[in-house]
Design a protein around this motif. Sequence first.
Motif, PDB file in Angstrom:
ATOM      1  N   MET A 126      31.763  42.096  35.801  1.00  0.00           N
ATOM      2  CA  MET A 126      32.140  43.168  36.732  1.00  0.00           C
ATOM      3  C   MET A 126      33.227  42.691  37.691  1.00  0.00           C
ATOM      4  O   MET A 126      34.222  43.395  37.922  1.00  0.00           O
ATOM      5  N   VAL A 127      33.057  41.503  38.248  1.00  0.00           N
ATOM      6  CA  VAL A 127      34.037  40.955  39.195  1.00  0.00           C
ATOM      7  C   VAL A 127      35.378  40.789  38.499  1.00  0.00           C
ATOM      8  O   VAL A 127      36.428  41.181  39.024  1.00  0.00           O
ATOM      9  N   PHE A 128      35.360  40.213  37.320  1.00  0.00           N
ATOM     10  CA  PHE A 128      36.595  39.944  36.577  1.00  0.00           C
ATOM     11  C   PHE A 128      37.333  41.246  36.253  1.00  0.00           C
ATOM     12  O   PHE A 128      38.546  41.359  36.469  1.00  0.00           O
ATOM     13  N   VAL A 129      36.617  42.239  35.749  1.00  0.00           N
ATOM     14  CA  VAL A 129      37.232  43.514  35.373  1.00  0.00           C
ATOM     15  C   VAL A 129      37.773  44.238  36.607  1.00  0.00           C
ATOM     16  O   VAL A 129      38.894  44.768  36.589  1.00  0.00           O
ATOM     17  N   MET A 130      37.002  44.238  37.696  1.00  0.00           N
ATOM     18  CA  MET A 130      37.451  44.942  38.899  1.00  0.00           C
ATOM     19  C   MET A 130      38.734  44.319  39.460  1.00  0.00           C
ATOM     20  O   MET A 130      39.653  45.036  39.868  1.00  0.00           O
ATOM     21  N   HIS A 131      38.783  42.979  39.462  1.00  0.00           N
ATOM     22  CA  HIS A 131      39.941  42.322  40.052  1.00  0.00           C
ATOM     23  C   HIS A 131      41.136  42.259  39.089  1.00  0.00           C
ATOM     24  O   HIS A 131      42.252  42.612  39.458  1.00  0.00           O
ATOM     25  N   LYS A 132      40.912  41.826  37.862  1.00  0.00           N
ATOM     26  CA  LYS A 132      42.024  41.597  36.930  1.00  0.00           C
ATOM     27  C   LYS A 132      42.517  42.875  36.243  1.00  0.00           C
ATOM     28  O   LYS A 132      43.711  43.028  36.029  1.00  0.00           O
ATOM     29  N   LEU A 133      41.621  43.767  35.906  1.00  0.00           N
ATOM     30  CA  LEU A 133      42.037  44.969  35.189  1.00  0.00           C
ATOM     31  C   LEU A 133      42.297  46.141  36.120  1.00  0.00           C
ATOM     32  O   LEU A 133      43.281  46.873  35.966  1.00  0.00           O
ATOM     33  N   HIS A 134      41.397  46.340  37.096  1.00  0.00           N
ATOM     34  CA  HIS A 134      41.570  47.457  38.020  1.00  0.00           C
ATOM     35  C   HIS A 134      42.406  47.073  39.235  1.00  0.00           C
ATOM     36  O   HIS A 134      42.676  47.908  40.096  1.00  0.00           O
ATOM     37  N   GLU A 135      42.755  45.771  39.324  1.00  0.00           N
ATOM     38  CA  GLU A 135      43.637  45.230  40.357  1.00  0.00           C
ATOM     39  C   GLU A 135      43.142  45.477  41.779  1.00  0.00           C
ATOM     40  O   GLU A 135      43.921  45.730  42.695  1.00  0.00           O
ATOM     41  N   LEU A 136      41.832  45.417  41.954  1.00  0.00           N
ATOM     42  CA  LEU A 136      41.274  45.528  43.304  1.00  0.00           C
ATOM     43  C   LEU A 136      41.384  44.164  43.983  1.00  0.00           C
ATOM     44  O   LEU A 136      41.183  43.124  43.352  1.00  0.00           O
ATOM     45  N   PRO A 137      41.681  44.135  45.274  1.00  0.00           N
ATOM     46  CA  PRO A 137      41.721  42.854  45.991  1.00  0.00           C
ATOM     47  C   PRO A 137      40.336  42.196  45.987  1.00  0.00           C
ATOM     48  O   PRO A 137      39.310  42.878  45.929  1.00  0.00           O
ATOM     49  N   GLN A 138      40.320  40.875  46.046  1.00  0.00           N
ATOM     50  CA  GLN A 138      39.060  40.141  46.014  1.00  0.00           C
ATOM     51  C   GLN A 138      38.126  40.582  47.136  1.00  0.00           C
ATOM     52  O   GLN A 138      36.914  40.706  46.927  1.00  0.00           O
ATOM     53  N   SER A 139      38.672  40.848  48.307  1.00  0.00           N
ATOM     54  CA  SER A 139      37.820  41.259  49.440  1.00  0.00           C
ATOM     55  C   SER A 139      37.151  42.603  49.154  1.00  0.00           C
ATOM     56  O   SER A 139      35.976  42.805  49.499  1.00  0.00           O
ATOM     57  N   THR A 151      31.821  33.858  46.195  1.00  0.00           N
ATOM     58  CA  THR A 151      31.170  34.198  44.932  1.00  0.00           C
ATOM     59  C   THR A 151      32.160  34.920  44.017  1.00  0.00           C
ATOM     60  O   THR A 151      32.195  34.677  42.813  1.00  0.00           O
ATOM     61  N   VAL A 152      32.969  35.798  44.601  1.00  0.00           N
ATOM     62  CA  VAL A 152      34.001  36.483  43.818  1.00  0.00           C
ATOM     63  C   VAL A 152      34.945  35.452  43.224  1.00  0.00           C
ATOM     64  O   VAL A 152      35.270  35.497  42.027  1.00  0.00           O
ATOM     65  N   GLU A 153      35.404  34.507  44.030  1.00  0.00           N
ATOM     66  CA  GLU A 153      36.317  33.456  43.551  1.00  0.00           C
ATOM     67  C   GLU A 153      35.673  32.649  42.427  1.00  0.00           C
ATOM     68  O   GLU A 153      36.335  32.315  41.439  1.00  0.00           O
ATOM     69  N   LYS A 154      34.381  32.340  42.569  1.00  0.00           N
ATOM     70  CA  LYS A 154      33.677  31.570  41.545  1.00  0.00           C
ATOM     71  C   LYS A 154      33.619  32.348  40.239  1.00  0.00           C
ATOM     72  O   LYS A 154      33.897  31.822  39.163  1.00  0.00           O
ATOM     73  N   HIS A 155      33.287  33.651  40.306  1.00  0.00           N
ATOM     74  CA  HIS A 155      33.220  34.479  39.096  1.00  0.00           C
ATOM     75  C   HIS A 155      34.600  34.605  38.439  1.00  0.00           C
ATOM     76  O   HIS A 155      34.711  34.593  37.215  1.00  0.00           O
ATOM     77  N   LEU A 156      35.632  34.705  39.246  1.00  0.00           N
ATOM     78  CA  LEU A 156      36.990  34.793  38.688  1.00  0.00           C
ATOM     79  C   LEU A 156      37.384  33.495  37.983  1.00  0.00           C
ATOM     80  O   LEU A 156      37.992  33.533  36.911  1.00  0.00           O
TER      81      LEU A 156
END
Length: 173
Positions: A126-139, A151-156
């Motif tokens: 979920m974290v990877f898709v939200m950030h890399k594909l949907h381009e949402l900021p990590q925050s 935790t977001v950084e770790k999942h990425l």
Amino acid sequence: MQFDPVKPSLLAALVRHYDELVEHVRRRFGDHGFAREVIHDLCVQLLEKHEKDGVRSPLALLRKVAHDNAITRYRSERRRQAWVVAVPELPEVDSGAPTQERHYGAVQTLEHLTEAIASLPPRCQMVFVMHKLHELPQSEVAERLGISLKTVEKHLRLGMAACRAKLGYEVAL
């Protein structure tokens, strides 16, 4: 368009003497296909333009116009042929479209990345898709999922490592 049988029409004369006109051009230029194209162009020319009244010898006029059109067409063809001969090899121009090999490679890479993402644990996925594909900021990803930024950084990092591994790149964590 209707023809007046009393007044000789250039178009009617062309229809009546079509074969003779084609043969006239063929004798002078040597190619039957070329001659037919010239006469067809003449026919189109007559259909597009308003016909002049008082033509005393329609066949003579048609021969003259057909001959002039043939000369123009012949010269144009010679110029084109001269250019083609002068440039025997056209320069390679990249169309920008991917080659079949590149397309196939991209499809395979996409399949590998899809498999790598599908193999991630659900939260990491979920974290990877939200950030890399949907381009949402990590925050924003952290806020939406109720997890810390660390935790977001770790999942990425884990998601990127899985993708690199699937593509055969060196994985450094």
